[in-house]
Design an enzyme around this catalytic site. Sequence first.
Site, PDB file in Angstrom:
ATOM      1  N   HIS A 143       0.875  -1.177   0.000  1.00 25.91           N
ATOM      2  CA  HIS A 143       0.000   0.000   0.000  1.00 25.91           C
ATOM      3  C   HIS A 143       0.914   1.230   0.000  1.00 25.91           C
ATOM      4  O   HIS A 143       2.011   1.193   0.561  1.00 25.91           O
ATOM      5  CB  HIS A 143      -0.842  -0.042   1.280  1.00 25.91           C
ATOM      6  CG  HIS A 143      -1.915   0.994   1.367  1.00 25.91           C
ATOM      7  ND1 HIS A 143      -1.654   2.317   1.661  1.00 25.91           N
ATOM      8  CD2 HIS A 143      -3.261   0.907   1.217  1.00 25.91           C
ATOM      9  CE1 HIS A 143      -2.795   2.982   1.688  1.00 25.91           C
ATOM     10  NE2 HIS A 143      -3.780   2.155   1.417  1.00 25.91           N
ATOM     11  N   ASP A 220       3.237  -4.457   8.166  1.00 20.12           N
ATOM     12  CA  ASP A 220       1.996  -3.713   7.965  1.00 20.12           C
ATOM     13  C   ASP A 220       0.855  -4.724   8.088  1.00 20.12           C
ATOM     14  O   ASP A 220       0.602  -5.512   7.170  1.00 20.12           O
ATOM     15  CB  ASP A 220       2.021  -3.060   6.573  1.00 20.12           C
ATOM     16  CG  ASP A 220       0.659  -2.491   6.168  1.00 20.12           C
ATOM     17  OD1 ASP A 220      -0.347  -2.759   6.865  1.00 20.12           O
ATOM     18  OD2 ASP A 220       0.597  -1.800   5.134  1.00 20.12           O
ATOM     19  N   GLN A 223      -4.425  -5.121   6.983  1.00 19.92           N
ATOM     20  CA  GLN A 223      -5.431  -6.050   6.450  1.00 19.92           C
ATOM     21  C   GLN A 223      -5.445  -7.370   7.211  1.00 19.92           C
ATOM     22  O   GLN A 223      -6.413  -8.119   7.109  1.00 19.92           O
ATOM     23  CB  GLN A 223      -5.166  -6.320   4.963  1.00 19.92           C
ATOM     24  CG  GLN A 223      -5.331  -5.111   4.063  1.00 19.92           C
ATOM     25  CD  GLN A 223      -6.767  -4.625   3.966  1.00 19.92           C
ATOM     26  OE1 GLN A 223      -7.711  -5.369   4.202  1.00 19.92           O
ATOM     27  NE2 GLN A 223      -6.940  -3.366   3.628  1.00 19.92           N
ATOM     28  N   LYS A 246     -10.322  -0.455  10.182  1.00 16.69           N
ATOM     29  CA  LYS A 246     -10.520  -1.718   9.441  1.00 16.69           C
ATOM     30  C   LYS A 246     -10.844  -2.868  10.400  1.00 16.69           C
ATOM     31  O   LYS A 246     -11.213  -3.949   9.984  1.00 16.69           O
ATOM     32  CB  LYS A 246      -9.269  -2.059   8.632  1.00 16.69           C
ATOM     33  CG  LYS A 246      -8.996  -1.046   7.522  1.00 16.69           C
ATOM     34  CD  LYS A 246      -7.881  -1.491   6.620  1.00 16.69           C
ATOM     35  CE  LYS A 246      -7.210  -0.355   5.904  1.00 16.69           C
ATOM     36  NZ  LYS A 246      -7.937   0.179   4.756  1.00 16.69           N
ATOM     37  N   CYS A 386      -4.731   2.252  -3.740  1.00 18.07           N
ATOM     38  CA  CYS A 386      -3.532   2.822  -3.095  1.00 18.07           C
ATOM     39  C   CYS A 386      -2.363   1.844  -3.152  1.00 18.07           C
ATOM     40  O   CYS A 386      -1.532   1.797  -2.235  1.00 18.07           O
ATOM     41  CB  CYS A 386      -3.788   3.240  -1.648  1.00 18.07           C
ATOM     42  SG  CYS A 386      -5.041   4.494  -1.491  1.00 18.07           S
TER      43      CYS A 386
END
Length: 428
Positions: A143, A220, A223, A246, A386
Site C-alpha cells: 500500500h 503492515d 489487512q 478496518k 492505493c
Amino acid sequence: MTAVTDLSGAHAVYDVDRVRKDFPILGREIHGRPLVYLDSANSAQKPQVVIDAEADLYAHHYANVARAVHTLGSEATNAFEAARDTVAAFLNAPSRDEVVFTKNISEALNLLAYSFSNASTFPGAERFRLGPGDEIVVTEMEHHSNLVPWQLLAQRTGATFRWIPLDDEGRLVSAAIDEVINERTKVVSFVYQSNALGTINPVARLVARAREVGAISIVDAAQAAPHLPLDVQEIGADFVAFTGHKLYGPTGVGVLWGRYDLLAAMPPFLGGGEMIETVDMTGTTYAAPPHRFEAGTPAIAQVVALATAVEWVQGVGLDAIHAHEVALLEHALEVLPTVEGLHIVGPTTAVDRGATISFTLDGVHPHDVAQLLDERGIAVRAGHHCARPVCVRYGVAATTRASFAAYTTLGEIDALVAGLREVGEMFR
Ligand SMILES: Cc1ncc(COP(=O)(O)O)c(C=O)c1O
C-alpha cells in the site's frame, strides 16, 4: 458450517445473522435494495457497542487525558490507558508500554521512517541511522502507506530503496527474497496481507531473513488484524502496525507496536505536549515510550472505542471470523470465475490468501462496474487501491475489489455474482 466459539464463549455454529444484528448500518437500503457491503478492506462497518463506547465517553467521562487532576480527567485517563492494556493483550505484547497510539497506520509507518531519519543526531540511536550504501526493502505489493514513507526516507538519507518483485500469480518471487534482503539491508517493511491482491505473505521467512542480516523488520498488519490472530511474539518482527477503522473500530486511531528496547532508543517523531520529560529554552529531554511518540492530545474517545472494537472481535473470536471468511473466500473463488469475462488479479486458490478479491471484467471499466453494482445496492471499491505498482505489474489501469468481513454472507457473494453478470451483459 464450522464449529466455532460464539459470542458468549460457548461452542456453536458461526451465526452470521447474529453477528449482523450488531451492525445497525447493515439494515440500510441503497437505491431501494438491501445494502450488500463488500468494501470492508477499505473500511469496516461498526458494531453498535463501538458507536456507544465513543458516545459514552463524551456523554459521561470526557476530559483531556494525562493532564487534569480532576475526576473527569482521571476517568478519561483511566479509560484511555485501559485501552492500551486491551490492545497489548490483543497483540500478546510483552509490555503495555510497547503500544503507541497513532492516528492511523499511515502515521505509524511515517512515525518510524521520520524517527529513523532523526537518528543521525540522537544519542544512542546509531542502529537507526541510514546513509548511502544502506538499503531499505519493501515489496512490490505495498500500500502507498508502506511505500512512500520509505521512498522519502531513502531520499532524505541517501539510502537505496529496493523491493521484492511479484510473480504472475500475485505472490512474492520466492527466489528473490534472499538476494534483495542482504547484508546492506537496514530496514525491511512489508505487508502481511495485501489489500490489492489478497495475498498472505511468508511473514516468518521475511522476518527471519531480516534478522539474519541484522535489519529492522516492520509488518503492515492493516489487512491482517481484522482476519488473523496477531501475536507479535509469534510474528517475531521488531514493529507491527494496524489501523482501527478496518478492525470494526473508529477512524482517527491506529496502533504501532514495537519492541521496547527499540522504542526506547528511537528519537521522537512529532514534538509537543506530553512527549517530554523536561523542557528548557536550551533543550528538551523526552518521555519514555509510549508517550515519547504520542505528542499532543490523542484521539481519546476513538482509542477507548477501539478497545471496545477489539473486545467485540475477541467476543466473536478471531478464529471463528477467520474460519467464516475462509468459507466465503472458497465460495467466491468458485463462483466469480463463472462470470463471463471476469479475471481475478491475485491468487486464484484459497491457500495463503485472504478474503479480498480484485478482478477485471472484460470491456467494462472498474469504475463503471462499481457504479452499476451500487445501483443494485452492492458496495465494492474500484481503482488502484492505493497500491498502484500492483496495477502496473499486472498491466491494468484499475481493478474492482470485493472484500469480506465477519458480517458477510454467502448470499451476498451470490448477489455480487448476479450483479456482475448483469453488468457484463449490458456491455456486450
Ligand atoms: C495494507 C494497508 N496498509 C496501510 C493502509 C493505510 O491505512 P490508513 O489509511 O488507515 O492509514 C491500508 C488501507 O487501505 C492498507 O490496506
